[in-house]
Scaffold this motif. Sequence first.
Motif, short mmCIF file in Angstrom:
data_model
loop_
_atom_site.label_atom_id
_atom_site.label_comp_id
_atom_site.label_asym_id
_atom_site.label_seq_id
_atom_site.Cartn_x
_atom_site.Cartn_y
_atom_site.Cartn_z
N VAL A 181 -2.84 10.19 4.19
CA VAL A 181 -3.40 11.53 4.11
C VAL A 181 -2.26 12.43 3.70
CG1 VAL A 181 -4.50 13.41 5.36
CG2 VAL A 181 -5.17 11.04 5.80
N LEU A 182 -2.46 13.17 2.63
CA LEU A 182 -1.38 13.99 2.08
C LEU A 182 -1.12 15.22 2.92
CD1 LEU A 182 -2.53 13.38 -1.51
CD2 LEU A 182 -0.30 12.77 -0.63
N PRO A 183 0.14 15.56 3.08
CA PRO A 183 0.50 16.72 3.92
C PRO A 183 -0.05 18.02 3.33
CG PRO A 183 2.41 15.93 2.71
CD PRO A 183 1.30 14.96 2.45
N GLY A 184 -0.53 18.86 4.21
CA GLY A 184 -1.02 20.16 3.79
C GLY A 184 -2.32 20.12 3.02
N ALA A 185 -2.93 18.95 2.92
CA ALA A 185 -4.16 18.83 2.16
C ALA A 185 -5.34 19.16 3.04
CB ALA A 185 -4.29 17.42 1.61
N VAL B 192 8.79 -4.29 -0.84
CA VAL B 192 7.41 -3.80 -0.78
C VAL B 192 7.37 -2.42 -0.15
CG1 VAL B 192 5.13 -4.19 0.25
CG2 VAL B 192 6.35 -6.08 -0.85
N PHE B 193 8.09 -2.22 0.96
CA PHE B 193 8.12 -0.89 1.57
C PHE B 193 8.72 0.13 0.61
CE2 PHE B 193 7.89 -2.92 5.95
CZ PHE B 193 6.63 -2.41 6.24
N ASP B 194 9.76 -0.24 -0.11
CA ASP B 194 10.36 0.68 -1.10
C ASP B 194 9.35 1.04 -2.19
OD1 ASP B 194 12.75 0.60 0.32
OD2 ASP B 194 13.70 -0.85 -1.05
N ASN B 195 8.58 0.06 -2.64
CA ASN B 195 7.58 0.32 -3.68
C ASN B 195 6.48 1.25 -3.16
OD1 ASN B 195 9.01 -1.34 -5.43
ND2 ASN B 195 7.64 -3.08 -5.17
N LEU B 196 6.00 0.99 -1.95
CA LEU B 196 4.98 1.87 -1.37
C LEU B 196 5.52 3.30 -1.21
CD1 LEU B 196 3.39 -0.39 1.40
CD2 LEU B 196 2.29 0.40 -0.70
N GLU B 197 6.78 3.38 -0.77
CA GLU B 197 7.40 4.70 -0.60
C GLU B 197 7.48 5.45 -1.92
OE1 GLU B 197 10.99 6.48 2.00
OE2 GLU B 197 11.51 4.73 0.78
N ALA B 198 7.82 4.76 -3.00
CA ALA B 198 7.92 5.41 -4.31
C ALA B 198 6.58 6.00 -4.74
CB ALA B 198 8.42 4.41 -5.35
N VAL B 199 5.51 5.28 -4.50
CA VAL B 199 4.17 5.78 -4.86
C VAL B 199 3.80 6.95 -3.95
CG1 VAL B 199 1.73 5.21 -5.09
CG2 VAL B 199 3.47 3.54 -5.78
N ALA B 200 4.08 6.84 -2.66
CA ALA B 200 3.78 7.93 -1.72
C ALA B 200 4.52 9.20 -2.13
CB ALA B 200 4.15 7.52 -0.30
N VAL C 257 -4.81 6.12 -6.08
CA VAL C 257 -5.87 7.05 -6.46
C VAL C 257 -6.03 8.06 -5.32
CG1 VAL C 257 -8.32 7.33 -7.02
CG2 VAL C 257 -7.08 5.28 -7.79
N ARG C 258 -6.00 9.34 -5.71
CA ARG C 258 -6.20 10.40 -4.73
C ARG C 258 -7.63 10.92 -4.86
NH1 ARG C 258 -2.66 15.91 -3.65
NH2 ARG C 258 -4.10 16.76 -2.11
N VAL C 259 -8.29 10.99 -3.69
CA VAL C 259 -9.62 11.57 -3.61
C VAL C 259 -9.55 12.57 -2.47
CG1 VAL C 259 -12.08 11.17 -3.21
CG2 VAL C 259 -10.71 9.44 -4.41
N GLY C 260 -9.62 13.87 -2.81
CA GLY C 260 -9.47 14.89 -1.78
C GLY C 260 -8.07 14.82 -1.19
N GLU C 261 -7.99 14.76 0.13
CA GLU C 261 -6.69 14.69 0.81
C GLU C 261 -6.22 13.27 1.06
OE1 GLU C 261 -8.22 15.18 5.40
OE2 GLU C 261 -7.74 16.97 4.26
N THR C 262 -7.04 12.29 0.66
CA THR C 262 -6.73 10.89 0.93
C THR C 262 -6.19 10.20 -0.31
OG1 THR C 262 -8.53 10.87 2.54
CG2 THR C 262 -7.69 8.73 1.83
N LEU C 263 -5.15 9.39 -0.10
CA LEU C 263 -4.55 8.61 -1.17
C LEU C 263 -4.70 7.13 -0.82
CD1 LEU C 263 -2.81 9.01 -3.81
CD2 LEU C 263 -0.87 8.38 -2.37
N LYS D 4 -11.30 12.28 -8.76
CA LYS D 4 -10.23 11.31 -8.56
C LYS D 4 -9.02 11.70 -9.40
CE LYS D 4 -12.50 7.64 -9.87
NZ LYS D 4 -12.86 6.24 -10.13
N ARG D 5 -7.83 11.58 -8.78
CA ARG D 5 -6.59 11.81 -9.51
C ARG D 5 -5.74 10.54 -9.40
NH1 ARG D 5 -2.41 15.62 -7.19
NH2 ARG D 5 -0.67 14.38 -7.88
N ILE D 6 -5.29 10.04 -10.52
CA ILE D 6 -4.49 8.82 -10.56
C ILE D 6 -3.03 9.18 -10.35
CG2 ILE D 6 -3.82 6.84 -12.00
CD1 ILE D 6 -6.83 6.98 -11.07
N ILE D 7 -2.35 8.41 -9.50
CA ILE D 7 -0.92 8.57 -9.26
C ILE D 7 -0.21 7.43 -9.98
CG2 ILE D 7 0.90 8.69 -7.52
CD1 ILE D 7 -1.19 11.00 -7.41
#
Length: 129
Positions: free
Chosen positions: A125-129, A55-63, A22-28, A3-6
């Motif tokens: 799902v993260l790009p290129g993952a 809320v959309f701005d906050n989600l975008e910042a984390v993404a 939290v990122r697990v593999g290619e999934t966030l 697990k990787r914490i963002i």
Amino acid sequence: MNKRIIDTDRAPRAIGTYSQAVRVGETLYLSGQIPLVPETMELVQGDVQAQIRRVFDNLEAVAVAAGGSLADLVKLTVFLTDPEDFSLVNRIMAEYFSEPYPARAVIGVSALPKGAAVEMDAVMVLPGA
């Protein structure tokens, strides 16, 4: 499981025992975001439309902090205290997303933290993952 914490200061900091994402593999997995302004940790001023956009701005910042964008979301869950706001979510969501849209659920709830009218969490799902 690796697990990787963002964590980013461009979104509200966690106000409980959770991580922004939290990122697990290619999934966030993005934690629920309410319409807090990151710099003040207070609810955004304005109507429910301002809350939905925040809320959309906050989600975008984390993404973005994770190396992706809202276009990489595959699942979005929306919690609303007033189901009548459903049409606003649809209209504003169209400003942030283009086809193909993520899968989505909208759930009516009696209350949200800090008196917010809307909360959203997501899976991407993260790009290129």
